[in-house]
Scaffold this motif. Sequence first.
Motif, PDB file in Angstrom:
ATOM      1  N   ARG A 133      -0.028  -1.576   2.936  1.00 28.71           N
ATOM      2  CA  ARG A 133      -1.204  -0.918   2.367  1.00 28.71           C
ATOM      3  C   ARG A 133      -1.805   0.143   3.300  1.00 28.71           C
ATOM      4  O   ARG A 133      -2.166   1.236   2.856  1.00 28.71           O
ATOM      5  CB  ARG A 133      -2.258  -1.977   2.017  1.00 28.71           C
ATOM      6  CG  ARG A 133      -3.308  -1.513   1.033  1.00 28.71           C
ATOM      7  CD  ARG A 133      -2.695  -1.120  -0.291  1.00 28.71           C
ATOM      8  NE  ARG A 133      -3.639  -0.391  -1.138  1.00 28.71           N
ATOM      9  CZ  ARG A 133      -4.046   0.850  -0.919  1.00 28.71           C
ATOM     10  NH1 ARG A 133      -3.605   1.506   0.105  1.00 28.71           N
ATOM     11  NH2 ARG A 133      -4.881   1.446  -1.773  1.00 28.71           N
ATOM     12  N   SER A 174      -2.173   4.278   2.777  1.00 26.23           N
ATOM     13  CA  SER A 174      -3.386   5.079   2.950  1.00 26.23           C
ATOM     14  C   SER A 174      -3.118   6.307   3.801  1.00 26.23           C
ATOM     15  O   SER A 174      -3.590   7.412   3.497  1.00 26.23           O
ATOM     16  CB  SER A 174      -4.492   4.231   3.594  1.00 26.23           C
ATOM     17  OG  SER A 174      -5.028   3.333   2.643  1.00 26.23           O
ATOM     18  N   TYR A 231      -1.218   8.768   1.726  1.00 22.16           N
ATOM     19  CA  TYR A 231      -2.149   9.481   0.849  1.00 22.16           C
ATOM     20  C   TYR A 231      -2.862  10.599   1.606  1.00 22.16           C
ATOM     21  O   TYR A 231      -2.966  11.724   1.125  1.00 22.16           O
ATOM     22  CB  TYR A 231      -3.210   8.525   0.313  1.00 22.16           C
ATOM     23  CG  TYR A 231      -2.747   7.578  -0.760  1.00 22.16           C
ATOM     24  CD1 TYR A 231      -1.657   7.864  -1.575  1.00 22.16           C
ATOM     25  CD2 TYR A 231      -3.435   6.379  -0.991  1.00 22.16           C
ATOM     26  CE1 TYR A 231      -1.257   6.979  -2.566  1.00 22.16           C
ATOM     27  CE2 TYR A 231      -3.039   5.502  -1.985  1.00 22.16           C
ATOM     28  CZ  TYR A 231      -1.953   5.803  -2.772  1.00 22.16           C
ATOM     29  OH  TYR A 231      -1.579   4.943  -3.754  1.00 22.16           O
ATOM     30  N   ASP A 232      -3.386  10.242   2.771  1.00 24.76           N
ATOM     31  CA  ASP A 232      -4.165  11.208   3.537  1.00 24.76           C
ATOM     32  C   ASP A 232      -3.354  12.458   3.850  1.00 24.76           C
ATOM     33  O   ASP A 232      -3.828  13.585   3.675  1.00 24.76           O
ATOM     34  CB  ASP A 232      -4.655  10.578   4.842  1.00 24.76           C
ATOM     35  CG  ASP A 232      -5.701   9.511   4.588  1.00 24.76           C
ATOM     36  OD1 ASP A 232      -6.304   9.543   3.494  1.00 24.76           O
ATOM     37  OD2 ASP A 232      -5.919   8.656   5.454  1.00 24.76           O
ATOM     38  N   SER A 248      -7.187   4.466  10.066  1.00 20.27           N
ATOM     39  CA  SER A 248      -6.979   4.674   8.639  1.00 20.27           C
ATOM     40  C   SER A 248      -8.149   5.429   8.051  1.00 20.27           C
ATOM     41  O   SER A 248      -8.977   4.910   7.330  1.00 20.27           O
ATOM     42  CB  SER A 248      -6.804   3.350   7.913  1.00 20.27           C
ATOM     43  OG  SER A 248      -6.604   3.608   6.539  1.00 20.27           O
ATOM     44  N   SER A 279      -9.436   7.582   5.702  1.00 20.92           N
ATOM     45  CA  SER A 279     -10.271   7.805   4.523  1.00 20.92           C
ATOM     46  C   SER A 279     -11.201   6.651   4.207  1.00 20.92           C
ATOM     47  O   SER A 279     -10.921   5.498   4.513  1.00 20.92           O
ATOM     48  CB  SER A 279      -9.395   8.055   3.309  1.00 20.92           C
ATOM     49  OG  SER A 279      -8.662   9.214   3.490  1.00 20.92           O
ATOM     50  N   ASN A 332     -13.160   4.304   1.297  1.00 23.09           N
ATOM     51  CA  ASN A 332     -12.618   3.591   0.144  1.00 23.09           C
ATOM     52  C   ASN A 332     -12.566   4.413  -1.131  1.00 23.09           C
ATOM     53  O   ASN A 332     -11.598   4.351  -1.881  1.00 23.09           O
ATOM     54  CB  ASN A 332     -13.452   2.334  -0.123  1.00 23.09           C
ATOM     55  CG  ASN A 332     -12.867   1.142   0.629  1.00 23.09           C
ATOM     56  OD1 ASN A 332     -11.782   1.262   1.218  1.00 23.09           O
ATOM     57  ND2 ASN A 332     -13.555   0.029   0.606  1.00 23.09           N
ATOM     58  N   THR A 350     -12.301   7.613  -1.515  1.00 26.38           N
ATOM     59  CA  THR A 350     -11.206   8.588  -1.459  1.00 26.38           C
ATOM     60  C   THR A 350      -9.863   7.902  -1.626  1.00 26.38           C
ATOM     61  O   THR A 350      -8.975   8.396  -2.330  1.00 26.38           O
ATOM     62  CB  THR A 350     -11.239   9.338  -0.114  1.00 26.38           C
ATOM     63  OG1 THR A 350     -12.481  10.029   0.001  1.00 26.38           O
ATOM     64  CG2 THR A 350     -10.102  10.333  -0.027  1.00 26.38           C
ATOM     65  N   ASP A 351      -9.721   6.756  -0.987  1.00 26.88           N
ATOM     66  CA  ASP A 351      -8.467   6.024  -1.091  1.00 26.88           C
ATOM     67  C   ASP A 351      -8.172   5.638  -2.536  1.00 26.88           C
ATOM     68  O   ASP A 351      -7.031   5.727  -2.997  1.00 26.88           O
ATOM     69  CB  ASP A 351      -8.531   4.771  -0.210  1.00 26.88           C
ATOM     70  CG  ASP A 351      -7.139   4.277   0.172  1.00 26.88           C
ATOM     71  OD1 ASP A 351      -6.375   5.068   0.765  1.00 26.88           O
ATOM     72  OD2 ASP A 351      -6.819   3.121  -0.127  1.00 26.88           O
ATOM     73  N   GLN A 352      -9.198   5.230  -3.244  1.00 25.35           N
ATOM     74  CA  GLN A 352      -8.991   4.866  -4.655  1.00 25.35           C
ATOM     75  C   GLN A 352      -8.645   6.071  -5.500  1.00 25.35           C
ATOM     76  O   GLN A 352      -7.823   5.992  -6.419  1.00 25.35           O
ATOM     77  CB  GLN A 352     -10.241   4.184  -5.213  1.00 25.35           C
ATOM     78  CG  GLN A 352     -10.334   2.719  -4.800  1.00 25.35           C
ATOM     79  CD  GLN A 352     -11.419   1.987  -5.570  1.00 25.35           C
ATOM     80  OE1 GLN A 352     -11.745   2.345  -6.704  1.00 25.35           O
ATOM     81  NE2 GLN A 352     -11.991   0.964  -4.948  1.00 25.35           N
ATOM     82  N   ASN A 404      -7.091   8.728  -4.365  1.00 27.43           N
ATOM     83  CA  ASN A 404      -5.707   9.029  -4.009  1.00 27.43           C
ATOM     84  C   ASN A 404      -4.743   8.129  -4.778  1.00 27.43           C
ATOM     85  O   ASN A 404      -3.715   8.581  -5.282  1.00 27.43           O
ATOM     86  CB  ASN A 404      -5.506   8.825  -2.508  1.00 27.43           C
ATOM     87  CG  ASN A 404      -6.175   9.923  -1.701  1.00 27.43           C
ATOM     88  OD1 ASN A 404      -6.477  10.989  -2.232  1.00 27.43           O
ATOM     89  ND2 ASN A 404      -6.419   9.665  -0.423  1.00 27.43           N
ATOM     90  N   ASN A 405      -5.125   6.868  -4.837  1.00 26.15           N
ATOM     91  CA  ASN A 405      -4.323   5.907  -5.583  1.00 26.15           C
ATOM     92  C   ASN A 405      -4.081   6.364  -7.013  1.00 26.15           C
ATOM     93  O   ASN A 405      -2.958   6.341  -7.512  1.00 26.15           O
ATOM     94  CB  ASN A 405      -5.076   4.573  -5.604  1.00 26.15           C
ATOM     95  CG  ASN A 405      -4.122   3.417  -5.430  1.00 26.15           C
ATOM     96  OD1 ASN A 405      -3.019   3.436  -5.964  1.00 26.15           O
ATOM     97  ND2 ASN A 405      -4.529   2.429  -4.673  1.00 26.15           N
TER      98      ASN A 405
END
Lengths: 166, 166
Positions: free
Chosen positions: A117, A121, A124-125, B6, B8, B10, B12-14, B16-17
């Motif tokens: 996970r 991330s 993604y970044d 890590s 980003s 949360n 932003t991460d979502q 991106n997801n």
Amino acid sequence: MAPELSSSDNATDQLNNRIFFRLFQLGNELQRQSVQQLGITTVQWAVLGALSREKYASGIPLSQLGEYLVVTRQNLDGVLKRLERDGLVRRVADDGDKRSRIVRLTPRGRTFWKEIRARISLFYDQASAHFSFDARVSLVHSLNVLQSDLAKVELSKVGLPKRHGK
Amino acid sequence: MAPELSSSDNATDQLNNRIFFRLFQLGNELQRQSVQQLGITTVQWAVLGALSREKYASGIPLSQLGEYLVVTRQNLDGVLKRLERDGLVRRVADDGDKRSRIVRLTPRGRTFWKEIRARISLFYDQASAHFSFDARVSLVHSLNVLQSDLAKVELSKVGLPKRHGK
DNA sequence: TATTGTTATACTCTATAACTATA
DNA sequence: TATAGTTATAGAGTATAACAATA
């Protein structure tokens, strides 16, 4: 004058061309990068991601998972077989509907997902480094609309040229 | 306080997801719809589309075509074999560099492309029905940036979890 | 009859390594 | 040595049809 059957003007058609060519390339690139940077294919990524959702902590019927991922049940079966072989998911009987089988993560699958996970991330970044928050929101929306439109495309069968030479 | 590795947050991460899950779905859907509505795969579509450009009327070296499409030469070879089998493309010798071979459309390939081109325009129209001209321009731009960022992703090998069970 | 899952088959695409012939 | 193309192989994904069990 009657409107043309082939709707769009040239400028729009060329724009469309670029959009779908990019989508093609992005699909390829995502597939390749997923395998190289994460060690899993995009379908496997999608399956594990879906199963890791709290909503599906107790599993999800195979057919429902297939609908969610837009993969036929026959092909999903193959994907699941490989993930089962690696000990990441398993299928269990459904108490209610006896035809149905519930797919869920194994403990090992859950661990694997937790470990990967953080990597995802970072992926993604890097993969969206040049996007502002607002640009991300807008992009998600565009992709949603596009996905919905694309899924509905249906052209008449007439006029489909023969592809094979003799 | 030191910044987190890590990066980003949360939200932003979502986001991106969702972006990359949609990209995955769009890749699948485009593949399926291409085969169903046009009778060709997306790679074949891309190859024929590239070769039909005026710029490449006299052909393009295989390696250059591979770079353009982001497909390895080995895999492009397979794609070309199937298109040659169907009589749509052919490979001819290069007068200059004798190692190189030039890929070009056959007359049948040119006809096929001309016939399918109108269909592709209709496909585009339906698949992006809800987009204004400006939205298309903006989407092309976003996809360009994303493609460029995605291609550059490179994570360190350390911390890649073992995927296979015992 | 319709649905869920499975099995089977053929095809296409992808990743990788190794080989050849030029440059 | 490096590059362009090819051959070979293994793995993965996809489309399609058919079947068994259950609803």
